[in-house]
Design a protein around this motif. Structure first.
Motif, PDB file in Angstrom:
ATOM      1  N   GLY A  50       1.163  -1.496  -0.066  1.00 26.62           N
ATOM      2  CA  GLY A  50      -0.183  -0.153   0.278  1.00 26.62           C
ATOM      3  C   GLY A  50       0.918   1.478   0.056  1.00 26.62           C
ATOM      4  N   ASN A 471      -3.540   0.883   7.111  1.00 19.05           N
ATOM      5  CA  ASN A 471      -3.534  -0.491   6.825  1.00 19.05           C
ATOM      6  C   ASN A 471      -4.617  -1.171   8.013  1.00 19.05           C
ATOM      7  N   ASP A 473      -7.507  -4.555   7.920  1.00 17.02           N
ATOM      8  CA  ASP A 473      -8.033  -5.789   6.588  1.00 17.02           C
ATOM      9  C   ASP A 473      -9.301  -6.179   7.803  1.00 17.02           C
ATOM     10  N   ARG A 487      -1.539   3.132   4.025  1.00 11.37           N
ATOM     11  CA  ARG A 487      -1.143   3.301   3.066  1.00 11.37           C
ATOM     12  C   ARG A 487      -2.049   3.701   1.801  1.00 11.37           C
ATOM     13  N   TYR A 508      -8.064  -3.096  -0.770  1.00  9.04           N
ATOM     14  CA  TYR A 508      -6.931  -3.806  -0.357  1.00  9.04           C
ATOM     15  C   TYR A 508      -8.129  -5.207   0.330  1.00  9.04           C
ATOM     16  N   TYR A 565       2.000  -7.442   4.117  1.00  9.31           N
ATOM     17  CA  TYR A 565       1.814  -7.066   2.820  1.00  9.31           C
ATOM     18  C   TYR A 565       0.146  -7.430   2.483  1.00  9.31           C
ATOM     19  N   TYR A 566      -0.722  -7.416   1.308  1.00 12.09           N
ATOM     20  CA  TYR A 566      -2.158  -7.679   0.969  1.00 12.09           C
ATOM     21  C   TYR A 566      -1.914  -8.662  -0.156  1.00 12.09           C
ATOM     22  N   MET A 569      -4.900  -6.808  -4.421  1.00 14.69           N
ATOM     23  CA  MET A 569      -5.136  -5.209  -4.606  1.00 14.69           C
ATOM     24  C   MET A 569      -5.910  -5.045  -5.890  1.00 14.69           C
TER      25      MET A 569
END
Length: 1005
Positions: A50, A471, A473, A487, A508, A565-566, A569
């Motif tokens: 991000g 960031n 999720d 991000r 994301y 990390y994702y 994206m």
């Protein structure tokens, strides 16, 4: 996709390197034109974490065989409370060339406190004693818990390495560079050689001194676990943490030198963390569990630094001078970069000037970069500017407690960082309640953005706006998990009139890697679990009923796998006028810890149109490096102790005489592979492209690429297969390209051995190309010891298959197609081809091509424009071409001896400064090797050329680091190029001085 393009570009550069060596004409441009393409606004790339990669190019330092970019770089991940500004501004760094840095894990590897028999390298979980007396030395910091990691960045390659107990270096990723240690300890430095044979000498060092203090606020113990409270003070001592280059010597003999000045600064003591732990001693049966230990401590640090600031860079053509000033109004780092000036070495004239417009943040006075003023060669020219705008608000002062779990600014008002409510202690006859104000360690979505870069306005019009978000999720059942920092949420580009021209939003999902779960409502009353992944996949929490740690002590974090990390994206591009979606692009990544260089790898990229129909799909698959793991680096993630402690042959110990099933010592293991320079390294990349055709027919291209060493160098083979859907399995075309390199011939072919000995590994010695199974091209190359191509052979036979012969480069059926001769400075001066010879002449200190002649040999041609001549007159307004002309005091004698034969001599002549230039043509016959002279013996001359009849000559003049100023053909017809005050080409004139073309630039001002 970026990786694929980079690899294909590497392939192309290898194939055409021979022709480039002859045709390269130092296309030198002034940096504003270089850094500003026709489209004044280019959105930066956003990676899988991000973060956007923001660079402001300043200058390309050029030497023969290497280009070193000088640029500014900004990190968009956010500003931590304890971040220290650089000399160019908070969040900004300036890249001045190669570098080696060191990250100390646990104790410094060379520290005398580390027990040589019990350091990180001997920490074998299958043999180590699991008794507390053995392990406590690691947890307390008496023994080194992990190796120091050294990271390097050279020309086009980066990586990392570490040392074992014997001082042997091991790479943690496949590399082609060769790094040597010049050391007694770590102090003297390093030397390195890249795959092109360029040598780097690192001896300029920066040092860091750290003293860590641990103050135990409360400690209740009565049974052997007191060592879990860290020591009160640890002086880690002074250690070298960064190496800069003293000089770079290219394979072709050019030198780039660096000069430094040292700057010392220190930080006030500031808090790193506060921690609370609560241990219970279970006894059998389990209902008799009794409290054993409770503690609350805080960890602070005091650091001082001696950094090396680049004062000047001396390149073959330019001096680069850095000017600094001290600003006592700033906090901590008080030296700021004021300007960078590029000066031409020969004339001492300024080529470019960069002035840094600096300000400072409110709340905590750290340096802020507000503007970058760029001036061209003309001192009277109007300057142009980059301007930078940041999210408003006051920064929290360094050392303040208002930090989230990752150190970024939040709204915590409590004077500690412990998010614990009313712990209770009970042991035998002692019972006590401990009440602490709860510290807010959660992310503040507003304060975390304060001070970050939100807008860049470009010099030639237009701007880029950045929008951020934390960031986070969402996982199952709506649970939110978080990772450090910010991000990019959206990128918007505007033209010089303020109209939006591009709008990209990014979504994301699938947060992966190492992070903390910081929501205190998730069953952990103390707020933090350790999370980890094993080879990718869903994160697994470390948790125990018996041990809680609210904020980990920094030393105990040593060796934890860093980064996140994702996994997916999605970029949504919106119509600037209607705000409707134009297209979508979805990137999917896989776990980086099991693939090359321990980084996430792109698995697929799918392009959708506004109807969400797939337009193009790219699928990647990877094969791991083979036979490269030497041994593993073991990391302790977390631990707890319960029950009886035994000697062990595994990573956990259970109590055999206690039925309580969860009694164990937990010691997690992580492994990072080490790589040696080995021919066994290879990987495959398969990419499929699907295009929707108007006929509903689909073309699929499959590209399979194999590399040696790494994804940078060198390419071994590529296979491209194309299918149309209506042809089903019948391929439309199959293209195969194969290459061989110096290591393939190192034992039997002298030129290959020379290249390997000089660490020049990237030169392709053989290439084969096939189309649908038929050979289309086969070539063999030879190189000088400095890696320059000198011979090219082409296969002229009829066989469709040519076997590889490791004992010889040349086989039957190959004919010479190109031979290149060089002067003592490494400039190509003659190319012998099947169509004739081509001779190149060099000027301006033998660095710029000034003439190209066909059909001659090197002793049959002469040219001078009198540029930079010791006896010439410099006056660009009076010269015919370039900046110099010669005032005759008798006939001019050519200083080069020519072989016997007939020649044509041409030059421009005038009787005086007020007379027009005339083209004079004279025929010369030389009976023996001798020097030719002009018939004219007075007046002025310019652009003198001598060449045989029937050959063709083209000559050039240059303004160094600006561009070509004139080009004159065989007939003496000249085209002139003029540049504006900012170094941009703006006018082209014909031989009579008439304007043929004018270029206008919109500066947006």
């Amino acid at each position: 996709m970026g990786n694929l393009f980079r690899r294909l570009a590497t392939t192309v550069s290898i194939i055409i390197s021979l022709s480039l060596a002859m045709s390269a004409q130092h296309t030198l441009t002034w940096p504003v034109r270089h850094s500003m393409p026709d489209n004044p606004v280019v959105l930066p790339e956003v990676g899988p974490t991000g973060a956007a990669n923001i660079t402001i190019p300043l200058w390309d330092i050029k030497a023969r065989g290497i280009t070193i970019p000088l640029y500014l770089n900004y990190v968009t991940t956010g500003i931590r409370v304890n971040d220290i500004s650089s000399q160019v501004g908070l969040g900004w760094t300036i890249n001045t060339g190669p570098v080696i840095t060191r990250s100390v894990n646990g104790l410094a590897d060379e520290t005398l406190e580390a027990d040589p028999g019990h350091d990180w390298f001997s920490l074998d979980p299958l043999s180590i004693s699991c008794k507390l007396d053995s392990l406590r030395n690691y947890f307390e910091g008496d023994w080194d818990f992990g190796p120091d990691i050294f990271s390097f960045s050279l020309s086009g390659e980066s990586g990392s390495f570490l040392f074992d107990n014997s001082g042997v270096m091991h790479y943690t990723n496949p590399v082609t560079s060769s790094i040597q240690v010049d050391w007694n300890g770590y102090c003297p430095g390093f030397s390195a050689t890249d795959a092109q044979g360029n040598a780097f000498i690192f001896r300029a060092t920066e040092t860091t001194s750290t003293t860590t203090s641990r103050d135990l606020v409360s400690n209740h113990t009565d049974d052997g676990l007191g060592f879990l409270a860290p020591r009160n003070t640890t002086n880690d001592g002074e250690r070298v943490t960064r190496w800069g280059p003293d000089r770079i010597v290219t394979a072709m003999g050019d030198t780039v030198e660096y000069k430094y000045s040292s700057y010392y600064y220190s930080t006030d003591e500031y808090l790193l963390s506060t921690s609370y732990a609560y241990y219970n001693k279970p006894v059998c049966p389990p209902e008799y569990i009794e409290p054993l230990h409770e503690e609350y401590w805080k960890v602070s640090v005091d650091e001082s630094f001696t950094v090396m600031l680049v004062d000047s860079i001396i390149a073959p053509d330019v001096f680069i001078v850095f000017d600094y000033e001290d600003n006592q109004m700033l906090s901590n780092f008080r030296r700021e970069l004021v300007s960078i000036e590029i000066i031409e070495r020969f004339t001492g004239e300024r080529i470019a000037l960069y002035n840094f417009g600096n300000g400072n943040y409110q709340g905590d006075s750290r340096l802020r970069l507000d503007t970058l003023e760029v001036s061209g060669p003309a001192t009277s020219a109007e300057s142009i500017y980059y301007t930078f705008l940041y999210e408003p608000g006051n920064l929290t002062t360094i050392g303040h407690h208002a930090q989230d779990y990752y150190g970024f600014q939040n709204g915590n008002q409590v004077e500690h960082m412990l998010p614990v409510l009313n712990p209770h202690y009970s042991s035998r006859d002692l019972e006590e309640d401990f009440e602490y104000d709860e510290a807010d360690r959660n992310i503040d979505t507003g304060k975390i953005k304060i001070g970050v870069l939100k807008r860049i306005t470009n010099p030639f019009g237009g701007r880029i706006d950045f929008e951020y978000e934390p960031n986070t999720d969402t996982i199952s059942a709506g649970t939110i998990r978080q990772a450090p920092g910010l991000r990019i949420r959206s990128l918007k580009a505007y033209d010089s009139e303020g109209s939006i021209i591009q709008n990209i939003g990014i979504n994301y999902s699938g947060l992966n890697g190492f992070y903390y779960l910081t929501n205190p409502a998730l069953s952990n009353p103390n707020g933090v679990y350790f999370y980890y992944t094993q080879g990718g996949g869903e994160a697994t929490p470390f948790q125990s009923y018996y041990t809680f740690t609210s904020t980990p002590v920094s030393r105990l974090m040593t060796g934890l796998p860093g980064g996140f990390y994702y996994e997916e994206m999605t970029r949504n591009e919106l119509d600037p006028l209607t705000a409707e979606a134009i297209q979508f692009t979805t990137d999917t990544y896989t776990g980086g810890r099991v693939l090359r260089s321990n980084r996430p790898e792109l698995l697929s990229r799918v392009h959708y149109d506004r109807q969400e129909k797939v337009v193009k799909e790219e699928n990647y698959s990877h094969v791991l490096y083979r036979d490269t793991t030497i041994y593993g680096l073991r990391h302790g993630l977390s631990y707890y102790f319960i029950g009886t402690y035994n000697e062990c042959g595994s990573t956990q110990v259970t109590s055999a005489n206690c039925p309580y099933g969860s009694l164990k010592m937990y010691f997690e293991i992580d492994t990072i592979p080490y790589y040696m320079k080995s021919r066994l390294l290879n990987e495959h990349l398969i990419t499929s492209y699907n295009y929707d055709q108007s006929s509903d027919d689909t073309l699929t291209n499959t590209l399979k690429v194999e590399y040696d060493y790494s994804d940078t160098l060198p390419l071994v083979s590529s296979l491209t297969t194309s299918h149309y859907a209506h042809l089903q399995a019948q391929p439309h075309s199959v293209e195969l390209k194969q290459l061989r390199y110096p290591f393939d011939y190192a034992d039997t072919v002298g030129v290959a051995s020379n290249l390997v000995n000089n660490n020049i590994l990237s030169r392709a010695l053989d290439s084969r190309s096939y189309l649908n199974g038929h050979l289309t091209e086969a070539k063999t190359f030879s190189f000088t010891e400095t890696g320059q191509p000198d011979y090219e052979y082409r296969y002229a036979g009829t066989n469709d298959t040519i076997s590889w012969d490791s004992d010889s480069l040349l086989q039957k059926g190959f004919i010479m197609e190109l031979k290149i001769d060089y002067d003592t400075l490494g400039n190509p001066i003659k190319a012998t081809t099947v169509k004739g010879d081509i001779v190149t002449l060099w000027g301006y200190g033998n660095r710029y091509q000034i003439a190209e002649i066909t059909g001659v040999d090197t002793d049959q041609v002469f040219y001078t424009g009198f540029e930079r001549g010791a006896s010439a007159t410099r006056d660009a307004s009076l010269s015919r071409t370039g900046e110099y002309y010669l005032v005759l005091n008798g006939s001019y004698q050519c200083p080069a001896e020519l072989r016997p034969g007939n020649y044509i001599m041409t030059y421009y002549w005038r009787a005086s400064s007020s007379s027009p230039w005339e083209l004079i043509t004279e025929s010369i016959q030389l009976q023996q090797s001798q020097y030719a002279s002009t018939n004219k013996s007075s007046g002025h001359i310019d652009d003198l050329r001598i060449y045989p009849p029937g050959s063709r000559i083209t000559t050039y003049t240059w303004k160094p680091y600006l561009g070509k100023t004139s080009e004159t053909d065989t007939n003496g017809t000249t085209v002139f190029y003029e540049y504006d005050s900012h170094g941009r080409l703006f006018r082209i004139l014909d031989n009579r001085g008439n304007i043929q073309r004018t270029i206008l630039y919109n500066t947006g001002r």
